[in-house]
Write a protein that holds these residues in place. Structure first.
Motif, PDB file in Angstrom:
ATOM      1  N   THR A  42       0.855  -1.186   0.000  1.00 25.08           N
ATOM      2  CA  THR A  42       0.000   0.000   0.000  1.00 25.08           C
ATOM      3  C   THR A  42       0.887   1.230   0.000  1.00 25.08           C
ATOM      4  OG1 THR A  42      -1.860   1.103   1.089  1.00 25.08           O
ATOM      5  CG2 THR A  42      -0.162   0.179   2.514  1.00 25.08           C
ATOM      6  N   VAL A  43       0.280   2.397  -0.095  1.00 26.03           N
ATOM      7  CA  VAL A  43       0.955   3.664   0.091  1.00 26.03           C
ATOM      8  C   VAL A  43       0.039   4.524   0.954  1.00 26.03           C
ATOM      9  CG1 VAL A  43       0.045   4.525  -2.120  1.00 26.03           C
ATOM     10  CG2 VAL A  43       1.951   5.716  -1.017  1.00 26.03           C
ATOM     11  N   THR A  44       0.603   5.095   2.007  1.00 28.71           N
ATOM     12  CA  THR A  44      -0.221   5.914   2.900  1.00 28.71           C
ATOM     13  C   THR A  44      -0.554   7.227   2.210  1.00 28.71           C
ATOM     14  OG1 THR A  44       1.801   6.749   3.944  1.00 28.71           O
ATOM     15  CG2 THR A  44       0.703   4.897   5.001  1.00 28.71           C
ATOM     16  N   SER A  45      -1.822   7.525   2.149  1.00 25.92           N
ATOM     17  CA  SER A  45      -2.288   8.724   1.456  1.00 25.92           C
ATOM     18  C   SER A  45      -3.190   9.526   2.385  1.00 25.92           C
ATOM     19  CB  SER A  45      -3.057   8.333   0.183  1.00 25.92           C
ATOM     20  OG  SER A  45      -3.646   9.458  -0.429  1.00 25.92           O
ATOM     21  N   THR A  46      -2.881  10.811   2.518  1.00 30.30           N
ATOM     22  CA  THR A  46      -3.721  11.722   3.302  1.00 30.30           C
ATOM     23  C   THR A  46      -4.038  12.941   2.439  1.00 30.30           C
ATOM     24  OG1 THR A  46      -1.727  12.716   4.261  1.00 30.30           O
ATOM     25  CG2 THR A  46      -2.817  10.981   5.534  1.00 30.30           C
ATOM     26  N   PRO A  47      -4.855  12.768   1.397  1.00 32.89           N
ATOM     27  CA  PRO A  47      -5.117  13.868   0.463  1.00 32.89           C
ATOM     28  C   PRO A  47      -5.842  15.032   1.142  1.00 32.89           C
ATOM     29  CG  PRO A  47      -6.593  12.022   0.043  1.00 32.89           C
ATOM     30  CD  PRO A  47      -5.581  11.551   1.032  1.00 32.89           C
ATOM     31  N   MET A  86      -7.038   8.629   6.739  1.00 32.14           N
ATOM     32  CA  MET A  86      -6.062   8.044   5.823  1.00 32.14           C
ATOM     33  C   MET A  86      -6.761   7.231   4.747  1.00 32.14           C
ATOM     34  SD  MET A  86      -2.682   5.806   6.873  1.00 32.14           S
ATOM     35  CE  MET A  86      -2.167   7.152   7.956  1.00 32.14           C
ATOM     36  N   LEU A  87      -6.130   7.153   3.575  1.00 29.07           N
ATOM     37  CA  LEU A  87      -6.635   6.358   2.458  1.00 29.07           C
ATOM     38  C   LEU A  87      -5.525   5.418   2.021  1.00 29.07           C
ATOM     39  CD1 LEU A  87      -8.499   7.791  -0.686  1.00 29.07           C
ATOM     40  CD2 LEU A  87      -6.936   5.877  -0.824  1.00 29.07           C
TER      41      LEU A  87
END
Length: 296
Positions: A242-247, A268-269
């Motif tokens: 996965t990759v931690t994404s906080t758009p 988080m997404l």
């Protein structure tokens, strides 16, 4: 009359000083929240680069506590039961700690994810593992929304990419964008379409009981952040990436799209799946133990 005329300029000067003093005091008394939002060149209201959904709102004001909608927790003690976890020899402890570190040290943020299907039961188990995290007063203030529907994933991508382009071009600033350039990241998020699952982790800023009463969730952001860490470890344990994404500034739109209640805010997404056959990652190194641990 001559005496009055002589004092008139002095009187006017003193009066002006008093007026200016009261005017400045009034401006200082105004709260920032009472100021009107700034307007961009096109006449539209400009949005802040800081994501309001990511601000920690654990603290409950006295006014909120006085609201009849909030439930008062009972004071009775919970029954306690014996706790006898397995105990390992020092040799076993050392071996297990080394193996666990080796496993997690292989974890990387991967942006190239295969569309190959992943068993749903695996996703359910890693979320069960994340749900074992500690939380303030055992409120368990997390909601894991798992998206597998292709159309919904694409809508999420559209929302994220639209906001991320604004983030990169306006909100984040030159320094932040420059620091990310070496990692080759931008606002295009193809993995939001290709990953078999998207896991969106929402923090529950307060609980809602069946009777509509509200329940305080203490340290909700810290609690959910800990559960995210366990989720990353659980994914690594089963061979998924996965990759931690906080758009920034996507939370409200995604909350509406996924029909989540107002007490939930996106933290988080995570796109989740197997790594693509041609996946690459930046050639990074981690800090040495001496740089991150202080032994007293």
């Amino acid at each position: 009359m001559a005496l009055v005329s002589a004092f008139t300029p002095l009187f006017v000067a003193v009066l002006c000083v008093v007026i200016v003093f009261f005017f400045r005091s009034y401006l200082r008394a105004e709260s920032p929240s009472q100021q009107k939002p700034s307007t961009a060149a096109g006449g539209t209201t400009s949005r802040p680069w800081v994501d309001e959904d990511l601000q920690d709102d654990t603290e409950i004001s006295a006014k909120d506590n006085e609201d009849d909608d909030w439930i008062v927790s009972g004071t009775e003690d919970l029954p306690h039961v014996p706790y006898t976890p397995p105990r390992y020899s020092e040799e076993e402890m050392l071996e297990r700690s080394q193996q666990f570190y080796k496993l997690l040290n292989q974890r990387r943020s991967v942006r190239f994810i295969s569309p190959e299907p992943v068993p749903r039961e695996v996703i359910e188990n890693v979320i069960r593992a994340a749900g074992t995290a500690p939380s303030g007063a055992h409120t368990e203030p997390w909601t894991f929304v798992v998206v597998a529907d292709a159309e919904t994933k694409h809508k999420i991508r559209e929302i994220v990419e639209q906001e991320e382009e604004i983030n990169y071009k306006q909100r984040m600033g030159d320094k932040w964008v420059h620091d990310l350039r070496r990692l080759r990241t931008n606002w295009v998020k193809e993995y939001l379409d290709t990953a078999p699952y998207l896991i969106l982790i929402f923090k529950q800023t307060y609980g809602i009981l069946p009777d509509g009463k509200k329940k305080t969730h203490y340290y909700n952001e810290i609690s959910v952040s800990i559960s995210c860490g366990l989720l990353l470890a659980a994914l690594q344990n089963v061979g998924l990436v996965t990759v931690t994404s906080t758009p920034l500034n996507c939370g409200p739109q995604l909350r509406v799209l996924l029909r989540r209640p107002a007490n939930e805010k996106l933290l988080m997404l995570l796109p989740v799946g197997y790594p693509a056959p041609d996946a690459t990652v930046p050639d990074l190194t981690r800090k040495d133990l001496s740089d991150v641990m202080v032994f007293v």
